[in-house]
Design a protein around this motif. Structure first.
Motif, short mmCIF file in Angstrom:
data_model
loop_
_atom_site.label_atom_id
_atom_site.label_comp_id
_atom_site.label_asym_id
_atom_site.label_seq_id
_atom_site.Cartn_x
_atom_site.Cartn_y
_atom_site.Cartn_z
N PHE A 185 2.52 -3.75 3.25
CA PHE A 185 3.70 -2.66 3.30
C PHE A 185 4.75 -3.09 2.41
N ARG A 186 6.06 -2.26 2.55
CA ARG A 186 7.19 -2.52 1.32
C ARG A 186 8.60 -1.80 2.80
N THR B 289 5.43 -6.97 1.79
CA THR B 289 5.55 -7.20 -0.05
C THR B 289 5.74 -5.81 -0.58
N ASN B 290 7.12 -6.29 -1.78
CA ASN B 290 7.95 -5.23 -1.76
C ASN B 290 7.13 -4.48 -3.30
N THR B 291 6.25 -6.15 -3.97
CA THR B 291 5.10 -5.50 -4.80
C THR B 291 5.29 -4.43 -4.97
N THR B 292 5.01 -3.25 -5.86
CA THR B 292 5.03 -2.18 -5.84
C THR B 292 3.50 -1.90 -6.25
N ARG B 293 2.68 -0.78 -5.52
CA ARG B 293 1.62 -0.38 -5.53
C ARG B 293 0.91 -0.81 -6.68
N LEU B 294 1.46 -0.23 -7.31
CA LEU B 294 0.57 -0.15 -9.12
C LEU B 294 0.08 -1.53 -9.31
N SER B 295 1.35 -2.52 -9.24
CA SER B 295 0.64 -3.59 -8.88
C SER B 295 -0.75 -4.34 -9.55
N TYR B 296 -1.81 -3.58 -8.19
CA TYR B 296 -2.87 -3.96 -7.79
C TYR B 296 -3.29 -2.84 -7.28
N HIS B 297 -3.32 -1.76 -6.89
CA HIS B 297 -4.04 -0.61 -6.41
C HIS B 297 -3.76 0.40 -6.84
N SER C 113 0.91 -1.22 0.13
CA SER C 113 0.17 0.26 -0.38
C SER C 113 0.61 1.17 0.22
N MET C 114 2.20 1.05 0.41
CA MET C 114 3.06 2.51 0.66
C MET C 114 4.40 1.60 1.35
N GLY C 115 5.35 2.77 1.10
CA GLY C 115 6.61 2.09 1.65
C GLY C 115 6.93 2.97 2.66
N SER C 116 8.51 3.04 3.27
CA SER C 116 9.11 3.70 4.52
C SER C 116 9.26 4.86 4.11
N MET C 117 9.30 5.83 2.54
CA MET C 117 9.37 6.79 2.32
C MET C 117 8.30 7.69 2.70
N LEU C 118 7.06 7.38 1.62
CA LEU C 118 6.06 7.97 2.20
C LEU C 118 5.39 7.97 3.54
N ILE C 119 5.81 6.99 4.23
CA ILE C 119 5.85 6.32 5.57
C ILE C 119 6.61 7.73 6.38
N THR C 120 7.82 7.97 6.07
CA THR C 120 8.27 8.55 7.55
C THR C 120 8.46 10.66 7.05
#
Length: 272
Positions: free
Chosen positions: A148-149, A167-175, A125-132
Motif C-alpha cells: 500500500f501507499r 511503496t508510493n509507486t502508483t498502482r498503474l505502474s504494475y497493476h 495496490s491502493m492508498g489512504s484515500m480509497l481505504i478511507t
C-alpha cells in the motif's frame, strides 16, 4: 487441409457454468468469530482438512486494531499494460478501465476487501484515500499480498490494514484491476467472495462461508478450555495428559465450570 468434425458450437454466455453464490454469513456469526483466536481457528480448520488457511507473509500496519471478522469482497489484479493503464483512465465516473473505484464503491458494511496483487509489491495496490472511503462505507478491513501507499496515514487510522510493505509507486505502474467479486488467490490461499476473513493482530485467516457457524461453535469451546489449560500450566502442572487434554482433563474442566470457575493461582516463575 485439416477438417474438423462434430465440433460443438460455443456456449452462449447465459449457458456458461457459474459457481453458486456462497451462503451469506450473518453479522451475529461474524461477531462470534471476531472473538475467537486465530490459533483455535487454524487448528479447527486443520482438523476439518484445511491445511493452510492463513495469508502468510502479511503484517498489519496498525497492530493496535481490534480483532475483526468480515465477508470477503474480492479484487483481482493482472499485470499492467502501457496502452491501457494510463493516468487519463482514472476517471471519476464508473469505467471498465478503472474498476478499482467501482470496487471501492461496491463495498458494503461488514465487508473485508481482499486484493490479489500477484504477490507483487513493486507498486501500491491502493492508498489512504480509497481505504478511507471503504472505512466510511462500513468495511471491516482491507488486505493485500502486495503493498500500500501512504503508510504513515494508514498506520494512524483506527482501521485494520494488512499488506507486505509500503511503496508510493502508483498502482498503474504494475497493476491492472481485471475483476471484482471473483475467486482469487491471495498470499497463496484461495479466497471466494463471501468467505469470512478473520484478523486478530497475529494472522489473517480465511474461513469458508459454509463452515463459518460451525467454526464459531467449535472455536468458542476450544478457546474456553484452552484458557483453563493455560491456568493449570501456569500453576505448575506438566503437559502429560493436560495438553492436549485427555478425557480425564476434559472431565475436570467440566467440573471446574460447574463449580463457577474458581481461581487457579499461578505458581513459581508464573506468579511473579
Amino acid at each position: 487441409m485439416t477438417l474438423f468434425f462434430n465440433q460443438p458450437a460455443p456456449l452462449p454466455p447465459e449457458r456458461i457454468p457459474r459457481l453458486p453464490a456462497m451462503p451469506r454469513v450473518s453479522d451475529e456469526v461474524l461477531g462470534r468469530l471476531a472473538r475467537c483466536t486465530s490459533g483455535s481457528l487454524t487448528t479447527q480448520l486443520y482438523i476439518k482438512g484445511l491445511r493452510q488457511p492463513v495469508l502468510h507473509g502479511l503484517t498489519p500496519l496498525n497492530p493496535r486494531h481490534q480483532p475483526f471478522a468480515g465477508r470477503a469482497c474480492t479484487m483481482r489484479f493482472i499485470p499492467a499494460r502501457e496502452d491501457i493503464d494510463r493516468y487519463a483512465n482514472l476517471t471519476t465516473e464508473p469505467s471498465a478501465e478503472n474498476l478499482q473505484w467501482v470496487g471501492v464503491e461496491q463495498v458494503e458494511p461488514g465487508d473485508v476487501l481482499v486484493i490479489d496483487s500477484n504477490r507483487d509489491g513493486r507498486a501500491a495496490s491502493m492508498g489512504s484515500m480509497l481505504i478511507t472511503r471503504m472505512m466510511m462505507r462500513g468495511a471491516r478491513a482491507v488486505v493485500t499480498d502486495g503493498s500500500f501507499r501512504d503508510g504513515r496515514d494508514l498506520a494512524a487510522m483506527d482501521f485494520p490494514v494488512w499488506c507486505t510493505g509500503i511503496t508510493n509507486t502508483t498502482r498503474l505502474s504494475y497493476h491492472h484491476v481485471a475483476d471484482l467479486q471473483v475467486p482469487i488467490g491471495c498470499a497463496g490461499v484461495a479466497v471466494y467472495p463471501g468467505d469470512v476473513i478473520h484478523g486478530d493482530g497475529e494472522n489473517i485467516t480465511v474461513i469458508p462461508a459454509a463452515m463459518a457457524k460451525e467454526m464459531a461453535d467449535l472455536c468458542e469451546k476450544r478457546d474456553d478450555i484452552e484458557a483453563y489449560l493455560a491456568l493449570r500450566v501456569r500453576a505448575g502442572e506438566p503437559l502429560w495428559g493436560l495438553y492436549p487434554p485427555s478425557e480425564r482433563t476434559r472431565a475436570e474442566y467440566r467440573v471446574w465450570c460447574e463449580a463457577g470457575r474458581p481461581p487457579i493461582p499461578p505458581q513459581g516463575p508464573a506468579a511473579r
